[in-house]
Motif scaffolding. Structure first.
Motif, PDB file in Angstrom:
ATOM      1  N   ALA A 142       6.554  14.820   0.676  1.00 46.83           N
ATOM      2  CA  ALA A 142       7.552  14.103   1.480  1.00 46.83           C
ATOM      3  C   ALA A 142       8.318  13.112   0.608  1.00 46.83           C
ATOM      4  CB  ALA A 142       6.876  13.386   2.643  1.00 46.83           C
ATOM      5  N   LEU A 201      11.502  11.302   6.853  1.00 45.44           N
ATOM      6  CA  LEU A 201      10.823  11.116   5.568  1.00 45.44           C
ATOM      7  C   LEU A 201      10.695   9.632   5.207  1.00 45.44           C
ATOM      8  CD1 LEU A 201      12.519  13.978   3.515  1.00 45.44           C
ATOM      9  CD2 LEU A 201      10.180  13.955   4.379  1.00 45.44           C
ATOM     10  N   ALA A 235       7.550   8.431   6.729  1.00 44.30           N
ATOM     11  CA  ALA A 235       6.436   9.369   6.563  1.00 44.30           C
ATOM     12  C   ALA A 235       5.101   8.649   6.605  1.00 44.30           C
ATOM     13  CB  ALA A 235       6.583  10.112   5.243  1.00 44.30           C
ATOM     14  N   TYR A 250       2.305  10.839   0.572  1.00 43.52           N
ATOM     15  CA  TYR A 250       3.244  11.119   1.647  1.00 43.52           C
ATOM     16  C   TYR A 250       3.587  12.601   1.599  1.00 43.52           C
ATOM     17  CZ  TYR A 250       3.674   6.043   1.444  1.00 43.52           C
ATOM     18  OH  TYR A 250       3.392   4.703   1.424  1.00 43.52           O
ATOM     19  N   LEU A 253       4.720  16.479   3.379  1.00 48.20           N
ATOM     20  CA  LEU A 253       5.599  17.080   4.371  1.00 48.20           C
ATOM     21  C   LEU A 253       4.880  17.513   5.654  1.00 48.20           C
ATOM     22  CD1 LEU A 253       8.228  19.189   2.383  1.00 48.20           C
ATOM     23  CD2 LEU A 253       8.679  17.503   4.156  1.00 48.20           C
ATOM     24  N   THR A 266       4.456  14.601   7.864  1.00 52.70           N
ATOM     25  CA  THR A 266       5.763  14.147   8.341  1.00 52.70           C
ATOM     26  C   THR A 266       6.278  15.047   9.454  1.00 52.70           C
ATOM     27  OG1 THR A 266       6.270  13.323   6.121  1.00 52.70           O
ATOM     28  CG2 THR A 266       8.120  13.580   7.635  1.00 52.70           C
ATOM     29  N   GLN A 318       4.599  14.255  12.649  1.00 56.33           N
ATOM     30  CA  GLN A 318       5.178  13.060  13.248  1.00 56.33           C
ATOM     31  C   GLN A 318       6.490  13.408  13.964  1.00 56.33           C
ATOM     32  OE1 GLN A 318       3.608  10.099  13.203  1.00 56.33           O
ATOM     33  NE2 GLN A 318       5.217   9.205  14.499  1.00 56.33           N
TER      34      GLN A 318
END
Length: 402
Positions: free
Chosen positions: A89, A180, A183, A191, A193, A196, A199
Motif C-alpha cells: 500500500a 491508501l 491504510a 501497510y 494492499l 487497505t 478497509q
C-alpha cells in the motif's frame, strides 16, 4: 477508450526465495530465461499499456540496468523509489502524482500473460481484483465472494485449501489513493494492499473479483521457480539460432540462442530454453522444463532435467542435476550428483515440506564427486570441497571440507 497506465510493484526482496535473492530482487529471478518482471511488462505492452511506472527499492540498480527506459520492450518506464519498504500500500501511494485516470497495478514478481492482463483491462467495475482458482498451501490471500462482490480477504490462512486467490493484480480508479493515505497497519507492521482493500469494503466500496483464464503463477519459495519456469517455457516461440552439430538430436520445442552450440551426441527434449553463447556437450542430455542462461557450459555426459541454470553457470562432465536451481556463475565440477525427492526445509524459522533437488545461490563452487541430498540449499559464494556429501542449509560464504 481510456488510455490505461500501469504500475508495477517491484520494491521488495522476496525473502522467502533466499538465498537466490541475496544478490537480486525477486522480480529479477529468471524463469524461461527472462526475469519475472519482463513477462509482466510484455503482457502490459501487448494490451497497449505503454506508460509504466515501476516502484523500485531493494537491488533497484539491477532492475533499472536491465529494463532501462523500456524502449526495448515497446514501453516508457518511469522509476519511482520506495526508500523504506513499508508494504505494498505504501509502495502504490508513491505513484499517486503520476496517475489521474483508471490504471492497473501488477506485482513485478509474478508470471502473467497478455490474456490475463486483457481480462483485467476489459473487466467491468471501477475496482477489480484479478483472481485465480487454485488449490494451494495457505500462502496466498483468499477472496470471500458474495453476489459477485468481494466481501472479505483472508490473508494467508496458513493451511491447505481450495479457493479464489488474490493474484495481487488490480484495476483501480485514482480514488484508491485516498484509501491508501489511511491504510491500516498490518500484523507485520507494514501497510499492505489487502488490508487497505478490506478497509475500503467496510466503508462501502464495491470490489469486483475477476477469475482469470490466462496464465498466472507466483513463486513463494525458491523451489516454486521450477513450476513457473515450466509455464514460462510454453509462453515463447522457440527458435534455433545457434549451431547444432551433426549427431546431436533435438526433440520438441527447444530454443537455442545465438552463438550457442550443441555438440555431437547430445540429446535435448523440449520444452527447453538455452541462452546465447552456451556450450552443450558433447553427449550431454537436457530433458524437459529446463532453462539454461547465457554463457553457460554443460560438460560431456552430463544430464540436466527440470532445472534452471542461470547465466555463466558451469557444469562439469558426468554430472546429474534434477529439479534444481543453479545460480549465476556457479561452478560444479565433474561427477556432481543432485538427488531429488521430498524434503523438509526451514525458511525463516518455519519448516516447509517440498520436493526438489538443490538450490544454489550465485557464485557457489562445488568440487568433483559431490553428492547433494534432496532439499539442499546453498548460500552465495559458498565452497564445497571434492568428495563431500551435503544436505540441509549451507550459509553464504561457508566452506564445506570433506
Amino acid at each position: 477508450m481510456i488510455d490505461l497506465k500501469g504500475v508495477i510493484l517491484a520494491a521488495g526482496e522476496g525473502r522467502r526465495c533466499r538465498p537466490l535473492t541475496q544478490t537480486r530482487s525477486k522480480v529479477m529471478l529468471p524463469v524461461g530465461n527472462r526475469p519475472f518482471m519482463e513477462y509482466v511488462i510484455r503482457a502490459l505492452a501487448a494490451n497497449g499499456i505503454e506508460d509504466i511506472y515501476v516502484v523500485v527499492g531493494y537491488q533497484k540498480e539491477r532492475v533499472m540496468d536491465y529494463f532501462e527506459d523500456g524502449i526495448d520492450f515497446d514501453v516508457a518506464i518511469t522509476y519511482i523509489e520506495q526508500n523504506e519498504l513499508l508494504g505494498t500500500a505504501h509502495a502504490l501511494l508513491k505513484a499517486e502524482q503520476y496517475v489521474d485516470e483508471e490504471f492497473l497495478v501488477v506485482n513485478g514478481d509474478n508470471l502473467i500473460d497478455k490474456r490475463a492482463v486483457n481480462e483485467l483491462v476489459s473487466a467491468k467495475g471501477d475496482n477489480v481484483i484479478l483472481a485465480a482458482l487454485r488449490r494451494h498451501t495457505g500462502d496466498y490471500g483468499v477472496l470471500i465472494v458474495d453476489n459477485g462482490l468481494v466481501t472479505e480477504i483472508i490473508e494467508k490462512p496458513g493451511r491447505p485449501c481450495s479457493g479464489i486467490l488474490n493474484t495481487g493484480s488490480y484495476k483501480f480508479t485514482p480514488d484508491v489513493f485516498d484509501a491508501l493515505k489511511q491504510a491500516p497497519i498490518s500484523e507485520r507492521g507494514s501497510y499492505e494492499l489487502p488490508e487497505t482493500i478490506m478497509q475500503m469494503i467496510k466503508e462501502g466500496t464495491q470490489i469486483v473479483p475477476l477469475i482469470t483464464k490466462g496464465i498466472w503463477a507466483d513463486a513463494i519459495f525458491a523451489w516454486d521457480l521450477l513450476n513457473a519456469n515450466s509455464l514460462a517455457l510454453g509462453m515463447d516461440e522457440p527458435k534455433i539460432m545457434g549451431d547444432v552439430e551433426e549427431g546431436a538430436m533435438i526433440k520438441g520445442p527447444v530454443h537455442l540462442g545465438e552463438g550457442s552450440i550443441v555438440r555431437s551426441g547430445s540429446y535435448l527434449v523440449g520444452p527447453v530454453s538455452i541462452g546465447e553463447d552456451c556450450d552443450i556437450g558433447p553427449n550431454a542430455v537436457i530433458l524437459p522444463s529446463t532453462s539454461v542462461g547465457d554463457s553457460a557450459r554443460i560438460g560431456p555426459h552430463s544430464e540436466v532435467r527440470n532445472s534452471i541454470l542461470m547465466n555463466d553457470a558451469r557444469i562439469g562432465s558426468g554430472c546429474i542435476i534434477s529439479d534444481s536451481v543453479i545460480g549465476a556463475s556457479c561452478t560444479l565440477r565433474d561427477q556432481v550428483v543432485v538427488e531429488t525427492g521430498s524434503c523438509v526445509v526451514e525458511i525463516e524459522g518455519v519448516f516447509q515440506r517440498a520436493e526438489f533437488g538443490a538450490i544454489l545461490a550465485d557464485d557457489v563452487s562445488v568440487g568433483a564427486r559431490v553428492l547433494a541430498s534432496p532439499g539442499t540449499v546453498v548460500g552465495t559464494k559458498a565452497s564445497i570441497s571434492s568428495g563431500a556429501a551435503i544436505r540441509g542449509t549451507i550459509n553464504r560464504d561457508s566452506r564445506v571440507i570433506c
